[in-house]
Design a protein around this motif. Sequence first.
Motif, short mmCIF file in Angstrom:
data_model
loop_
_atom_site.label_atom_id
_atom_site.label_comp_id
_atom_site.label_asym_id
_atom_site.label_seq_id
_atom_site.Cartn_x
_atom_site.Cartn_y
_atom_site.Cartn_z
N LEU A 93 0.75 -1.22 0.09
CA LEU A 93 0.02 -0.03 0.05
C LEU A 93 1.16 1.25 -0.05
CD1 LEU A 93 -2.82 -0.87 2.63
CD2 LEU A 93 -3.25 -0.59 0.00
N GLN A 94 1.99 1.12 0.70
CA GLN A 94 3.15 2.37 0.75
C GLN A 94 3.52 2.73 -0.58
OE1 GLN A 94 2.17 3.92 3.51
NE2 GLN A 94 4.14 4.56 3.89
N LEU A 95 3.46 1.71 -1.44
CA LEU A 95 4.04 1.68 -2.82
C LEU A 95 3.25 2.47 -3.82
CD1 LEU A 95 6.74 -1.23 -3.01
CD2 LEU A 95 6.87 1.05 -1.70
N LEU A 96 1.91 2.37 -3.57
CA LEU A 96 0.95 2.61 -4.49
C LEU A 96 1.01 4.35 -4.84
CD1 LEU A 96 -2.02 0.30 -3.55
CD2 LEU A 96 -0.38 0.25 -5.81
N PRO A 97 1.05 4.60 -6.00
CA PRO A 97 1.19 6.28 -6.20
C PRO A 97 -0.09 6.75 -5.80
CG PRO A 97 2.11 4.91 -7.87
CD PRO A 97 1.56 4.01 -7.16
N PHE A 98 -1.36 6.31 -6.04
CA PHE A 98 -2.40 7.04 -6.06
C PHE A 98 -2.94 7.00 -4.34
CE2 PHE A 98 -4.08 2.48 -5.83
CZ PHE A 98 -5.12 2.53 -4.90
N VAL A 99 -2.22 5.97 -3.50
CA VAL A 99 -2.28 6.29 -2.22
C VAL A 99 -1.76 7.55 -1.80
CG1 VAL A 99 -1.86 5.15 0.02
CG2 VAL A 99 -2.93 3.95 -1.76
N ARG A 100 -0.56 7.41 -2.08
CA ARG A 100 0.21 8.81 -1.60
C ARG A 100 -0.17 10.17 -2.03
NH1 ARG A 100 4.51 5.48 -3.87
NH2 ARG A 100 4.81 7.04 -5.71
N ARG A 101 -0.90 10.07 -3.31
CA ARG A 101 -1.40 11.58 -3.88
C ARG A 101 -2.80 11.42 -3.11
NH1 ARG A 101 0.16 9.11 -9.06
NH2 ARG A 101 -1.95 8.42 -9.00
N SER A 102 -3.79 10.66 -3.23
CA SER A 102 -5.11 10.93 -2.65
C SER A 102 -5.31 10.72 -1.14
CB SER A 102 -6.09 10.04 -3.33
OG SER A 102 -5.84 8.60 -2.95
N ALA A 103 -4.34 10.21 -0.63
CA ALA A 103 -4.56 9.89 1.05
C ALA A 103 -3.18 10.02 1.84
CB ALA A 103 -5.10 8.68 1.16
N PRO A 104 -2.40 11.42 1.62
CA PRO A 104 -1.14 11.44 2.02
C PRO A 104 -1.17 11.41 3.76
CG PRO A 104 -2.45 13.82 1.61
CD PRO A 104 -3.05 12.72 0.98
N LEU A 105 -2.21 11.71 4.23
CA LEU A 105 -2.20 11.40 5.95
C LEU A 105 -2.16 10.12 6.04
CD1 LEU A 105 -2.25 13.00 8.54
CD2 LEU A 105 -4.77 12.64 8.38
N PHE A 106 -3.01 9.15 5.42
CA PHE A 106 -2.86 7.72 5.73
C PHE A 106 -1.74 7.21 5.23
CE2 PHE A 106 -3.38 3.74 3.60
CZ PHE A 106 -3.93 2.80 4.62
N HIS A 107 -0.77 7.73 4.46
CA HIS A 107 0.44 7.19 3.73
C HIS A 107 1.46 7.58 4.92
CE1 HIS A 107 3.91 6.58 1.11
NE2 HIS A 107 4.32 7.71 1.62
N ARG A 108 1.39 8.77 5.60
CA ARG A 108 2.03 8.96 6.52
C ARG A 108 2.39 8.32 7.64
NH1 ARG A 108 1.33 14.56 4.82
NH2 ARG A 108 -0.17 14.82 6.63
N TRP A 109 0.86 8.09 8.23
CA TRP A 109 0.77 7.20 9.51
C TRP A 109 1.08 5.66 9.28
CZ3 TRP A 109 0.76 8.79 14.29
CH2 TRP A 109 0.33 9.93 14.60
N LEU A 110 0.66 5.32 8.03
CA LEU A 110 1.00 3.89 7.74
C LEU A 110 2.41 3.63 7.47
CD1 LEU A 110 0.00 0.91 7.04
CD2 LEU A 110 -0.24 1.64 4.62
N GLY A 111 3.22 4.77 6.99
CA GLY A 111 4.59 4.71 6.81
C GLY A 111 5.32 4.78 8.40
N ARG A 112 4.82 5.33 9.40
CA ARG A 112 5.30 5.37 10.83
C ARG A 112 5.04 3.84 11.26
NH1 ARG A 112 2.18 10.71 11.08
NH2 ARG A 112 3.74 12.40 10.79
N LEU A 113 3.79 3.27 10.90
CA LEU A 113 3.61 2.19 11.55
C LEU A 113 4.35 1.04 11.05
CD1 LEU A 113 1.61 0.15 13.16
CD2 LEU A 113 0.18 0.10 11.22
#
Length: 277
Positions: A93-113
Amino acid sequence: MTEPVSIPSIHVHYRARKLLNMAVTTWFVVTIIGQWTFGGYIIAFYGKSTASGDLAKWNEVLPHGYVKGDWAGNLVVGVHVLLAAVLVLGGPLQLLPFVRRSAPLFHRWLGRLYVVTAIIVATGGLVMVWTRGAVGDRVQHVSISIQTIYIVLFAWLAWRCARTGRFDQHRKWGLRLFMVVSGVWFFRIGLMCWLVLNGGPAGFDPRTFSGPFLTALAVLVYALPVSLGMLELYFYVQKTRKHGAITAVALLILIVTALMAVGIFGAIAGMWLPRIG
Protein backbone atom coordinates in the motif's frame (compact mmCIF):
# COMPACT_ATOMS: atom_id res chain seq x y z
CA MET A 1 27.80 22.36 -29.40
CA THR A 2 25.78 19.22 -28.68
CA GLU A 3 24.81 16.85 -31.46
CA PRO A 4 21.11 16.63 -32.29
CA VAL A 5 19.31 13.48 -31.18
CA SER A 6 18.00 11.50 -34.17
CA ILE A 7 14.35 10.54 -34.49
CA PRO A 8 15.14 6.78 -34.57
CA SER A 9 17.17 7.19 -31.38
CA ILE A 10 14.20 8.87 -29.70
CA HIS A 11 11.95 6.00 -30.76
CA VAL A 12 14.38 3.39 -29.44
CA HIS A 13 14.63 5.26 -26.13
CA TYR A 14 10.83 5.50 -25.89
CA ARG A 15 10.41 1.76 -26.52
CA ALA A 16 13.07 0.93 -23.93
CA ARG A 17 11.36 3.15 -21.35
CA LYS A 18 7.98 1.65 -22.17
CA LEU A 19 9.39 -1.87 -21.70
CA LEU A 20 10.93 -0.86 -18.37
CA ASN A 21 7.67 0.62 -17.10
CA MET A 22 5.78 -2.48 -18.17
CA ALA A 23 8.31 -4.75 -16.44
CA VAL A 24 8.19 -2.78 -13.18
CA THR A 25 4.38 -2.66 -13.22
CA THR A 26 4.21 -6.42 -13.81
CA TRP A 27 6.66 -7.05 -10.99
CA PHE A 28 4.64 -4.88 -8.63
CA VAL A 29 1.31 -6.55 -9.50
CA VAL A 30 2.81 -10.01 -8.96
CA THR A 31 4.36 -8.83 -5.69
CA ILE A 32 1.05 -7.43 -4.43
CA ILE A 33 -0.75 -10.68 -5.23
CA GLY A 34 1.95 -12.74 -3.56
CA GLN A 35 2.33 -10.60 -0.44
CA TRP A 36 -1.37 -10.09 0.17
CA THR A 37 -1.99 -13.82 -0.30
CA PHE A 38 0.80 -14.53 2.19
CA GLY A 39 -0.72 -12.01 4.61
CA GLY A 40 -4.11 -13.70 4.31
CA TYR A 41 -2.49 -17.05 4.99
CA ILE A 42 -0.75 -15.73 8.11
CA ILE A 43 -4.01 -14.38 9.52
CA ALA A 44 -5.99 -17.51 8.63
CA PHE A 45 -3.46 -20.08 9.86
CA TYR A 46 -2.21 -18.44 13.04
CA GLY A 47 -5.52 -16.74 13.82
CA LYS A 48 -7.43 -20.00 13.57
CA SER A 49 -4.94 -21.99 15.66
CA THR A 50 -4.74 -19.26 18.31
CA ALA A 51 -8.51 -18.79 18.51
CA SER A 52 -9.01 -22.54 18.96
CA GLY A 53 -6.27 -22.71 21.60
CA ASP A 54 -4.22 -25.14 19.49
CA LEU A 55 -0.97 -23.17 19.73
CA ALA A 56 1.09 -26.31 19.19
CA LYS A 57 -0.05 -26.13 15.58
CA TRP A 58 2.42 -23.26 15.13
CA ASN A 59 5.20 -25.86 15.14
CA GLU A 60 3.99 -27.19 11.79
CA VAL A 61 5.43 -23.99 10.30
CA LEU A 62 7.83 -22.67 12.95
CA PRO A 63 9.87 -25.40 14.65
CA HIS A 64 9.84 -24.58 18.37
CA GLY A 65 7.46 -21.71 17.62
CA TYR A 66 5.33 -22.83 20.56
CA VAL A 67 7.03 -24.14 23.69
CA LYS A 68 4.75 -25.36 26.47
CA GLY A 69 5.14 -23.29 29.62
CA ASP A 70 7.24 -20.58 27.97
CA TRP A 71 4.55 -17.91 27.91
CA ALA A 72 7.01 -15.04 27.35
CA GLY A 73 8.67 -16.71 24.40
CA ASN A 74 5.32 -17.75 22.94
CA LEU A 75 4.10 -14.16 23.27
CA VAL A 76 7.15 -12.91 21.35
CA VAL A 77 6.44 -15.41 18.56
CA GLY A 78 2.75 -14.50 18.45
CA VAL A 79 3.42 -10.76 18.27
CA HIS A 80 6.13 -11.35 15.67
CA VAL A 81 3.74 -13.26 13.42
CA LEU A 82 0.91 -10.75 13.87
CA LEU A 83 3.14 -7.80 12.99
CA ALA A 84 4.57 -9.71 10.01
CA ALA A 85 1.03 -9.73 8.61
CA VAL A 86 0.93 -5.94 9.03
CA LEU A 87 4.12 -5.64 6.99
CA VAL A 88 3.06 -7.80 4.05
CA LEU A 89 -0.39 -6.23 3.89
CA GLY A 90 0.69 -2.64 4.49
CA GLY A 91 3.97 -2.57 2.58
CA PRO A 92 2.53 -2.70 -0.93
CA LEU A 93 0.00 0.00 0.00
CA GLN A 94 2.89 2.36 0.73
CA LEU A 95 4.18 1.90 -2.82
CA LEU A 96 0.91 2.68 -4.60
CA PRO A 97 1.20 6.17 -6.17
CA PHE A 98 -2.52 6.93 -5.94
CA VAL A 99 -2.47 6.24 -2.17
CA ARG A 100 0.36 8.74 -1.69
CA ARG A 101 -1.44 11.33 -3.84
CA SER A 102 -5.03 10.93 -2.66
CA ALA A 103 -4.47 9.95 0.98
CA PRO A 104 -1.21 11.59 2.15
CA LEU A 105 -2.20 11.49 5.83
CA PHE A 106 -2.94 7.75 5.61
CA HIS A 107 0.38 7.26 3.80
CA ARG A 108 2.29 9.09 6.54
CA TRP A 109 0.70 7.21 9.43
CA LEU A 110 0.97 3.86 7.67
CA GLY A 111 4.61 4.68 6.98
CA ARG A 112 5.25 5.34 10.67
CA LEU A 113 3.52 2.07 11.57
CA TYR A 114 5.50 0.22 8.89
CA VAL A 115 8.86 1.55 10.11
CA VAL A 116 8.19 0.76 13.77
CA THR A 117 6.72 -2.65 12.93
CA ALA A 118 9.67 -3.52 10.69
CA ILE A 119 12.13 -2.83 13.50
CA ILE A 120 10.10 -4.82 16.04
CA VAL A 121 9.66 -7.79 13.69
CA ALA A 122 13.32 -7.78 12.68
CA THR A 123 14.64 -7.69 16.23
CA GLY A 124 12.04 -10.23 17.35
CA GLY A 125 13.05 -12.53 14.51
CA LEU A 126 16.69 -12.13 15.51
CA VAL A 127 15.86 -13.22 19.06
CA MET A 128 13.86 -16.18 17.78
CA VAL A 129 16.68 -17.36 15.48
CA TRP A 130 19.28 -17.44 18.25
CA THR A 131 17.14 -18.54 21.21
CA ARG A 132 14.34 -20.76 19.87
CA GLY A 133 16.36 -23.44 18.06
CA ALA A 134 15.67 -22.26 14.51
CA VAL A 135 16.26 -24.73 11.70
CA GLY A 136 19.03 -24.24 9.18
CA ASP A 137 22.79 -23.83 9.42
CA ARG A 138 24.94 -21.11 10.98
CA VAL A 139 25.34 -19.24 7.68
CA GLN A 140 21.55 -18.94 7.41
CA HIS A 141 21.33 -17.59 10.96
CA VAL A 142 24.13 -15.07 10.41
CA SER A 143 22.54 -13.97 7.12
CA ILE A 144 19.23 -13.30 8.88
CA SER A 145 21.12 -11.32 11.52
CA ILE A 146 22.70 -9.16 8.82
CA GLN A 147 19.25 -8.56 7.38
CA THR A 148 18.18 -7.14 10.76
CA ILE A 149 20.95 -4.54 10.49
CA TYR A 150 19.74 -3.55 7.02
CA ILE A 151 16.16 -3.19 8.23
CA VAL A 152 16.98 -1.03 11.25
CA LEU A 153 19.37 1.18 9.24
CA PHE A 154 17.06 1.64 6.24
CA ALA A 155 14.07 2.30 8.49
CA TRP A 156 15.96 5.05 10.28
CA LEU A 157 17.18 6.61 7.02
CA ALA A 158 13.70 6.53 5.45
CA TRP A 159 12.23 8.19 8.56
CA ARG A 160 15.00 10.80 8.76
CA CYS A 161 14.69 11.77 5.09
CA ALA A 162 10.93 12.21 5.50
CA ARG A 163 11.42 14.33 8.61
CA THR A 164 13.89 16.63 6.83
CA GLY A 165 11.77 16.98 3.69
CA ARG A 166 14.12 15.07 1.37
CA PHE A 167 11.28 13.16 -0.21
CA ASP A 168 13.18 11.86 -3.24
CA GLN A 169 15.71 10.22 -0.89
CA HIS A 170 12.87 9.14 1.40
CA ARG A 171 11.26 7.30 -1.52
CA LYS A 172 14.51 5.49 -2.32
CA TRP A 173 15.21 4.45 1.27
CA GLY A 174 11.57 3.41 1.63
CA LEU A 175 11.93 1.13 -1.39
CA ARG A 176 15.17 -0.29 -0.03
CA LEU A 177 13.44 -0.93 3.28
CA PHE A 178 10.58 -2.69 1.51
CA MET A 179 13.04 -4.99 -0.27
CA VAL A 180 14.87 -6.10 2.87
CA VAL A 181 11.70 -6.35 4.96
CA SER A 182 10.34 -8.67 2.26
CA GLY A 183 13.33 -10.99 2.72
CA VAL A 184 11.38 -13.78 4.45
CA TRP A 185 8.77 -13.63 1.69
CA PHE A 186 11.45 -13.68 -1.03
CA PHE A 187 13.06 -16.67 0.68
CA ARG A 188 9.79 -18.60 0.76
CA ILE A 189 8.84 -18.01 -2.85
CA GLY A 190 12.44 -18.60 -3.95
CA LEU A 191 12.40 -21.95 -2.21
CA MET A 192 9.01 -22.86 -3.69
CA CYS A 193 10.15 -21.86 -7.18
CA TRP A 194 13.18 -24.14 -6.76
CA LEU A 195 10.97 -27.02 -5.60
CA VAL A 196 8.56 -26.58 -8.52
CA LEU A 197 11.31 -26.40 -11.13
CA ASN A 198 13.14 -29.42 -9.68
CA GLY A 199 10.04 -31.46 -8.90
CA GLY A 200 10.98 -31.68 -5.23
CA PRO A 201 13.89 -31.02 -2.83
CA ALA A 202 17.27 -30.67 -4.51
CA GLY A 203 20.52 -29.39 -3.05
CA PHE A 204 19.35 -29.54 0.57
CA ASP A 205 18.06 -31.90 3.25
CA PRO A 206 14.39 -31.10 4.02
CA ARG A 207 14.69 -32.75 7.45
CA THR A 208 17.48 -30.50 8.72
CA PHE A 209 16.61 -27.64 6.36
CA SER A 210 20.25 -27.26 5.44
CA GLY A 211 22.37 -27.75 2.36
CA PRO A 212 24.18 -25.71 -0.31
CA PHE A 213 21.04 -24.41 -2.01
CA LEU A 214 19.46 -23.08 1.19
CA THR A 215 22.78 -21.60 2.32
CA ALA A 216 23.17 -19.78 -1.01
CA LEU A 217 19.53 -18.67 -0.99
CA ALA A 218 19.87 -17.23 2.54
CA VAL A 219 23.00 -15.29 1.58
CA LEU A 220 21.43 -13.92 -1.62
CA VAL A 221 18.14 -13.01 0.08
CA TYR A 222 19.31 -11.78 3.49
CA ALA A 223 23.04 -10.98 3.65
CA LEU A 224 23.75 -9.84 0.07
CA PRO A 225 20.20 -9.19 -1.18
CA VAL A 226 19.76 -9.61 -4.93
CA SER A 227 16.59 -7.56 -4.55
CA LEU A 228 18.65 -4.54 -3.47
CA GLY A 229 20.99 -5.00 -6.41
CA MET A 230 18.08 -5.02 -8.84
CA LEU A 231 16.60 -1.94 -7.18
CA GLU A 232 19.87 -0.06 -7.58
CA LEU A 233 19.95 -1.08 -11.26
CA TYR A 234 16.44 0.33 -11.60
CA PHE A 235 17.51 3.61 -9.99
CA TYR A 236 20.44 3.76 -12.42
CA VAL A 237 18.43 3.17 -15.60
CA GLN A 238 15.86 5.73 -14.48
CA LYS A 239 18.56 8.37 -15.01
CA THR A 240 20.52 6.98 -17.96
CA ARG A 241 19.83 7.38 -21.67
CA LYS A 242 21.60 4.14 -22.58
CA HIS A 243 18.92 2.20 -24.43
CA GLY A 244 20.73 -1.12 -24.08
CA ALA A 245 21.06 -0.80 -20.31
CA ILE A 246 17.39 0.14 -19.92
CA THR A 247 16.29 -2.81 -22.05
CA ALA A 248 18.61 -5.26 -20.27
CA VAL A 249 17.33 -4.26 -16.82
CA ALA A 250 13.71 -4.44 -18.03
CA LEU A 251 14.26 -7.98 -19.35
CA LEU A 252 16.01 -8.99 -16.11
CA ILE A 253 13.03 -7.73 -14.09
CA LEU A 254 10.64 -9.69 -16.31
CA ILE A 255 12.67 -12.89 -15.90
CA VAL A 256 12.78 -12.48 -12.11
CA THR A 257 9.05 -11.71 -12.07
CA ALA A 258 8.32 -14.91 -13.99
CA LEU A 259 10.33 -16.93 -11.45
CA MET A 260 8.51 -15.15 -8.61
CA ALA A 261 5.17 -16.06 -10.17
CA VAL A 262 6.21 -19.72 -10.27
CA GLY A 263 7.23 -19.54 -6.61
CA ILE A 264 4.01 -17.79 -5.57
CA PHE A 265 1.90 -20.39 -7.38
CA GLY A 266 3.91 -23.16 -5.74
CA ALA A 267 3.54 -21.58 -2.29
CA ILE A 268 -0.21 -21.07 -2.68
CA ALA A 269 -0.88 -24.56 -4.03
CA GLY A 270 1.66 -26.52 -2.01
CA MET A 271 1.99 -24.68 1.29
CA TRP A 272 -0.50 -21.91 2.11
CA LEU A 273 -3.85 -23.33 0.97
CA PRO A 274 -3.28 -26.87 2.35
CA ARG A 275 -2.42 -25.47 5.78
CA ILE A 276 -5.55 -23.38 6.10
CA GLY A 277 -7.86 -25.85 4.42
